[in-house]
Design a protein around this motif. Structure first.
Motif, mmCIF file in Angstrom:
data_model
loop_
_atom_site.group_PDB
_atom_site.id
_atom_site.type_symbol
_atom_site.label_atom_id
_atom_site.label_comp_id
_atom_site.label_asym_id
_atom_site.label_seq_id
_atom_site.Cartn_x
_atom_site.Cartn_y
_atom_site.Cartn_z
ATOM 1 N N HIS B 120 -27.563 64.947 -15.917
ATOM 2 C CA HIS B 120 -28.506 65.121 -14.898
ATOM 3 C C HIS B 120 -29.164 65.667 -15.156
ATOM 4 O O HIS B 120 -30.544 65.306 -14.187
ATOM 5 N N HIS B 124 -33.574 64.990 -14.655
ATOM 6 C CA HIS B 124 -34.499 65.362 -13.855
ATOM 7 C C HIS B 124 -35.930 65.553 -14.973
ATOM 8 O O HIS B 124 -36.689 65.429 -14.518
ATOM 9 N N SER B 145 -32.876 72.492 -6.430
ATOM 10 C CA SER B 145 -33.186 71.254 -5.677
ATOM 11 C C SER B 145 -31.419 72.289 -4.973
ATOM 12 O O SER B 145 -31.683 73.360 -5.851
ATOM 13 N N HIS B 148 -28.773 72.924 -8.330
ATOM 14 C CA HIS B 148 -29.382 73.802 -9.627
ATOM 15 C C HIS B 148 -30.841 74.949 -9.192
ATOM 16 O O HIS B 148 -31.564 73.961 -8.566
ATOM 17 N N ASP B 317 -32.709 62.986 -6.502
ATOM 18 C CA ASP B 317 -31.765 63.085 -7.210
ATOM 19 C C ASP B 317 -31.599 60.831 -7.127
ATOM 20 O O ASP B 317 -31.525 60.071 -5.855
HETATM 21 ZN ZN ZN Z 1 -30.612 66.723 -8.973
#
Ligand code: ZN
Lengths: 212, 358
Positions: B120, B124, B145, B148, B317
């Motif tokens: 993931h 990004h 985010s 994270h 996302d």
């Molecule tokens: Zn994310």
């Protein structure tokens, strides 16, 4: 008609190819592993294995049948999304069947089919000669109402045998994929429209609204 | 590749993303975005003040196939047109990830289209290629985010990505949500704080900058900490209320946001300078924050560093980012994943894709 059947409502990760003639089902190939945490790793390879064993390819599958629970959600969802996505990808219809019926549907007399709902609870339903009475329920084994059942089967029955008022099979019994196909056969043979699969959750998500 | 005889080999890849509360399905051809379908369960989480994993997983299952169909319709393609299917294998919420991973495997199995289980975080980074073209390597990625807050070194987006630093407690987005709640603003907090802060004074009060003291420079040089900041804001508000005074929401929002953006940009620039890297990529939902963009732009300019970020919709996302990374992997000739990979809720940053490994 060649049917891919899947069930992940219990700790058994299961896939099978089942041939359906007018009123008969033939198990062509089968994969199963008891692995409560292995659904997402095991299921796709199992489908591949079933196809390989039968010398078939994905495009040879005419329909998909999936157990829709009740069952511990995370694993259950893996089987259901796999069934729905495989069917969509292959351009064939998918049908849902109550997973407990894959256990209770094979019983004779008055039987309690119970699976492990985790958190010390069971999913259960009562069957009279293989026909379910009412909707599946969830509760603690000791809180079961008087069902009038002569015996109990399923993972929930063997795990909580000591707490049940009726004798339980010692060995866990898992949903029978051939039975699931048999139960879906009227829809399969009628060429009914494919379904949007909705799991039998029986419980609301655990969450408390935020205090503001 | 499913291209005509023109010889151009731009891979067409579908990406599936279900690591948190967005069911995302994107389709790209090379660096071109063809579809970006997202079904969000964010409104169902609002009354809980945060993402409820079980609610998110239920919504993913319901939305999965319809969202794939919508993406294909939007792109005017069928599954047979795809050269690859990429899916977020982690990190994220385990039960949520499993829905996407299960779906991606089944689509790949049914169609014979190769499958790529991807990270993931790298996705990004990759999404920026859809807006700004190929990424110069090496580059520094600053991912911010609700899940994270990470500084990454991207030497090769197809396989060599390392983590330089990350939050040791709350993610920045979480801090936004918690402070929004303290201020009586709705969930998710980011956009509301951003809006309130525009009317407020950034210098109204100076909130602490986590892990910025001299003693932290050795062990936490590029790491972040936001839980102390959140506590400081809570204490400040409480003290104000005890004094019988109103809480100036706009000013507190601005001062809080400044503390977060200051430390994020300062450390990212430091990482770029110290590693001799001249490009910083900004990504993640908080990268949509207007102050973070402005401050990062200003400081990058001063440091002679190129700052890149995609439009806000691509920062949050979505499936397009997963498709973008998948397309990059296909073009780079990376091997597809086997069907037995797990959903890995704590997937290591350094594993870009699950090619040939478990
Ligand atoms: Zn994310």
């Amino acid at each position: 008609m060649r049917v891919l059947a899947l069930d992940t409502s219990t700790s058994a990760v299961q896939a099978a190819l089942v041939d359906l003639d007018d009123d008969e089902q033939f198990l062509i190939s089968f994969r199963r592993e008891i692995n409560a945490r292995g659904h997402v790793e095991k299921l796709a390879p199992f489908i591949e294995g079933c196809l390989d064993d039968a010398g078939k390819r994905p495009k040879d599958v005419d329909a998909v049948v999936a157990g829709i629970g009740p069952g511990p959600y995370t694993g259950l969802r893996v089987g259901m999304v796999t069934a729905a996505a495989f069917a969509d990808g292959a351009g064939v219809p998918v049908y849902g069947v109550c997973s407990l019926d894959g256990i209770g549907g094979n019983t004779r007399g008055r039987a309690l089919a119970a699976t492990d709902a985790r958190r010390k609870e069971i999913y259960w339903a009562v069957y009279e000669d293989g026909v379910r009475e009412g909707e599946p329920q969830v509760c603690r084994p000791a809180e079961l109402p008087d069902t009038g059942a002569d015996y109990a089967i399923g993972e929930g029955a063997s795990k909580y045998a000591g707490e049940l008022a009726v004798p339980a099979e010692a060995e866990p019994v898992y949903p029978d994929l051939v039975k699931l196909v048999e139960l879906a056969a009227p829809r399969l043979l009628a060429g009914a429209a494919g379904e949007r699969l909705t799991p039998m959750y029986l419980r609301r998500p655990d969450a408390q609204p935020a205090a503001s | 590749m499913n291209n005509d005889s023109s010889g151009s080999a731009e891979p067409v890849v579908m990406g599936i993303e279900t690591s948190c509360d967005e069911t995302g399905v994107g389709i790209v051809r090379g660096h071109e975005l063809l579809a970006d379908a997202v079904a969000s369960s964010v409104e169902e989480h609002a009354r809980f003040g945060g993402v409820v994993p079980e609610v998110a997983s239920r919504a993913h299952l319901e939305a999965m196939v319809p969202t794939v169909q919508r993406a294909l319709d939007d792109a005017g393609l069928t599954l047979a047109d795809l050269d690859g299917i990429a899916v977020t294998a982690g990190p994220g919420l385990a039960g949520a990830l499993m829905v996407g991973v299960g779906a991606a495997k089944a689509y790949s199995l049914a169609t014979g289209v190769p499958l790529y289980g991807v990270n993931h975080l790298s996705a990004h980074i990759a999404v920026d290629t859809l807006e700004n073209g190929p990424i110069p390597e090496p580059a520094i990625g600053l991912l911010v985010s609700g899940g994270h807050s990470t500084i990454m070194m991207v030497e090769d987006l197809a396989g060599k990505v390392t983590q330089l630093g990350a939050s040791i407690d709350d993610a920045a987005g979480e801090a936004f949500d918690k402070v929004a709640r303290l201020l009586g603003l709705p969930f998710p907090g980011g956009p509301y704080i951003d809006r309130a802060a525009k009317e407020g004074d950034r210098a109204f009060v100076r909130f602490p900058r986590g892990l910025s003291a001299a003693k932290d420079q050795e062990h936490h040089r590029y790491d972040f900490s936001f839980s102390g900041l959140k506590t400081a804001v809570a204490r400040w508000i409480e003290a104000r209320r005890l004094d019988g005074e109103d809480v100036p929401v706009n000013d507190v929002a601005a001062a809080f946001q400044e503390a977060v953006c200051d430390v994020l940009t300062r450390k990212a620039i430091l990482a770029a300078k110290e590693h001799g890297v001249d490009t910083i990529l900004l990504g993640g939902g908080v990268a949509a924050n207007s102050r973070l963009r402005a401050l990062a732009t200003e400081r990058a300019e001063q440091a002679g560093i190129t700052l890149r970020y995609p439009r806000p919709k691509l920062c949050t996302d979505n499936g397009a980012m997963v498709a973008a990374l998948g397309s990059h992997l296909v073009a780079a000739g990376v091997s597809p994943s086997r069907f037995d990979f797990p959903a890995n809720s704590s997937m290591d940053v350094e594993i870009v894709s699950l090619a040939d490994r478990l």
